[in-house]
Design a protein around this motif. Sequence first.
Motif, PDB file in Angstrom:
ATOM      1  N   TYR A   1       0.762  -1.195   0.048  1.00  0.00           N
ATOM      2  CA  TYR A   1       0.149   0.164   0.030  1.00  0.00           C
ATOM      3  C   TYR A   1       0.789   1.143   0.015  1.00  0.00           C
ATOM      4  O   TYR A   1       1.936   1.345   0.505  1.00  0.00           O
ATOM      5  CB  TYR A   1      -0.919  -0.081   1.350  1.00  0.00           C
ATOM      6  CG  TYR A   1      -1.812  -1.212   1.283  1.00  0.00           C
ATOM      7  CD1 TYR A   1      -2.957  -1.241   0.417  1.00  0.00           C
ATOM      8  CD2 TYR A   1      -1.496  -2.059   2.298  1.00  0.00           C
ATOM      9  CE1 TYR A   1      -3.725  -2.315   0.666  1.00  0.00           C
ATOM     10  CE2 TYR A   1      -2.338  -3.292   2.177  1.00  0.00           C
ATOM     11  CZ  TYR A   1      -3.465  -3.354   1.459  1.00  0.00           C
ATOM     12  OH  TYR A   1      -4.253  -4.560   1.535  1.00  0.00           O
ATOM     13  N   ILE A   2       0.154   2.474  -0.580  1.00  0.00           N
ATOM     14  CA  ILE A   2       1.074   3.399  -0.499  1.00  0.00           C
ATOM     15  C   ILE A   2       0.065   4.506   0.110  1.00  0.00           C
ATOM     16  O   ILE A   2      -1.195   4.589  -0.150  1.00  0.00           O
ATOM     17  CB  ILE A   2       1.087   4.050  -2.116  1.00  0.00           C
ATOM     18  CG1 ILE A   2       2.225   3.079  -2.733  1.00  0.00           C
ATOM     19  CG2 ILE A   2       1.862   5.620  -2.148  1.00  0.00           C
ATOM     20  CD1 ILE A   2       2.645   3.425  -4.109  1.00  0.00           C
ATOM     21  N   TYR A   3       0.346   5.345   1.282  1.00  0.00           N
ATOM     22  CA  TYR A   3      -0.330   6.279   1.937  1.00  0.00           C
ATOM     23  C   TYR A   3      -0.124   7.728   1.532  1.00  0.00           C
ATOM     24  O   TYR A   3       1.126   7.933   1.541  1.00  0.00           O
ATOM     25  CB  TYR A   3      -0.197   5.859   3.296  1.00  0.00           C
ATOM     26  CG  TYR A   3      -0.619   4.474   3.958  1.00  0.00           C
ATOM     27  CD1 TYR A   3      -1.642   3.945   3.597  1.00  0.00           C
ATOM     28  CD2 TYR A   3       0.589   3.713   4.331  1.00  0.00           C
ATOM     29  CE1 TYR A   3      -1.910   2.665   3.959  1.00  0.00           C
ATOM     30  CE2 TYR A   3       0.374   2.510   4.676  1.00  0.00           C
ATOM     31  CZ  TYR A   3      -1.097   1.974   4.518  1.00  0.00           C
ATOM     32  OH  TYR A   3      -1.215   0.696   4.972  1.00  0.00           O
ATOM     33  N   ALA A   4      -0.944   8.537   1.529  1.00  0.00           N
ATOM     34  CA  ALA A   4      -0.686  10.125   1.511  1.00  0.00           C
ATOM     35  C   ALA A   4      -0.512  10.520   3.244  1.00  0.00           C
ATOM     36  O   ALA A   4      -1.522  10.281   3.994  1.00  0.00           O
ATOM     37  CB  ALA A   4      -1.899  10.635   1.229  1.00  0.00           C
ATOM     38  N   THR A   5       0.692  11.109   3.173  1.00  0.00           N
ATOM     39  CA  THR A   5       1.014  11.330   4.729  1.00  0.00           C
ATOM     40  C   THR A   5       1.325  12.971   4.739  1.00  0.00           C
ATOM     41  O   THR A   5       2.325  13.315   3.981  1.00  0.00           O
ATOM     42  CB  THR A   5       2.451  10.486   5.097  1.00  0.00           C
ATOM     43  OG1 THR A   5       1.891   9.154   4.956  1.00  0.00           O
ATOM     44  CG2 THR A   5       2.707  10.790   6.685  1.00  0.00           C
ATOM     45  N   THR A   6       1.183  13.407   5.829  1.00  0.00           N
ATOM     46  CA  THR A   6       1.609  14.666   6.255  1.00  0.00           C
ATOM     47  C   THR A   6       2.161  14.419   7.705  1.00  0.00           C
ATOM     48  O   THR A   6       2.124  13.497   8.206  1.00  0.00           O
ATOM     49  CB  THR A   6       0.790  15.888   6.373  1.00  0.00           C
ATOM     50  OG1 THR A   6      -0.275  15.549   7.276  1.00  0.00           O
ATOM     51  CG2 THR A   6       0.110  15.977   4.849  1.00  0.00           C
ATOM     52  N   ALA A   7       2.744  15.618   8.396  1.00  0.00           N
ATOM     53  CA  ALA A   7       3.457  15.535   9.622  1.00  0.00           C
ATOM     54  C   ALA A   7       2.262  15.258  10.892  1.00  0.00           C
ATOM     55  O   ALA A   7       2.521  14.750  11.783  1.00  0.00           O
ATOM     56  CB  ALA A   7       4.301  16.717  10.004  1.00  0.00           C
ATOM     57  N   THR A   8       1.040  15.430  10.357  1.00  0.00           N
ATOM     58  CA  THR A   8      -0.122  15.417  11.341  1.00  0.00           C
ATOM     59  C   THR A   8      -1.321  14.429  10.970  1.00  0.00           C
ATOM     60  O   THR A   8      -1.964  14.084  11.709  1.00  0.00           O
ATOM     61  CB  THR A   8      -0.672  16.702  11.746  1.00  0.00           C
ATOM     62  OG1 THR A   8      -1.167  17.297  10.537  1.00  0.00           O
ATOM     63  CG2 THR A   8       0.246  17.721  12.180  1.00  0.00           C
ATOM     64  N   SER A   9      -0.988  13.760   9.827  1.00  0.00           N
ATOM     65  CA  SER A   9      -2.227  13.052   9.478  1.00  0.00           C
ATOM     66  C   SER A   9      -1.629  11.880   8.201  1.00  0.00           C
ATOM     67  O   SER A   9      -0.704  12.248   7.561  1.00  0.00           O
ATOM     68  CB  SER A   9      -3.053  13.741   8.801  1.00  0.00           C
ATOM     69  OG  SER A   9      -2.926  14.424   7.432  1.00  0.00           O
TER      70      SER A   9
END
Length: 107
Positions: free
Chosen positions: A77-85
Motif C-alpha cells: 500500500y501507498i499512503y498520503a502522509t503529512t506530519a499530522t495525518s
Amino acid sequence: MEIAMRGYCPRCVRPLRARPRHRHRSCVLCTMKTLVFNPRPRFSAQQLDDADELISDGGIIQVAPGEYRTVSKDGAYIYATTATSCTCKAGRHGRRCYHMAAARSVA
C-alpha cells in the motif's frame, strides 16, 4: 472520613473545576498552551525505529511541500502522509503512526 479535593493545576496552581482523573492533569488553559506551544506528538521507540527504516529504504517521497507518499511495511500500500495525518489504518482512526514520524523527520 473522605475529604473531597478537586486538586490544583501543577503548572499554574489554579484550582481545578472538576476532580482530576489523572495524577498530572492540568487546567484547560495550561493544556491549550501546551498544545499550541508544543504540538509535537510523542512517538514510541518502535515507531521511531520503523520511521528510520522507512527513510533509509527510500519508502517516503515528497510530492508537495509538507505532503509525502509513504509505503507500508509489506510494500502493498501507498499512503498520503503529512506530519499530522496519514491515510493508513492508524491515521484514519486518529492515532499516531510511523509514517507521520518519518514525515516529521524528513521535513
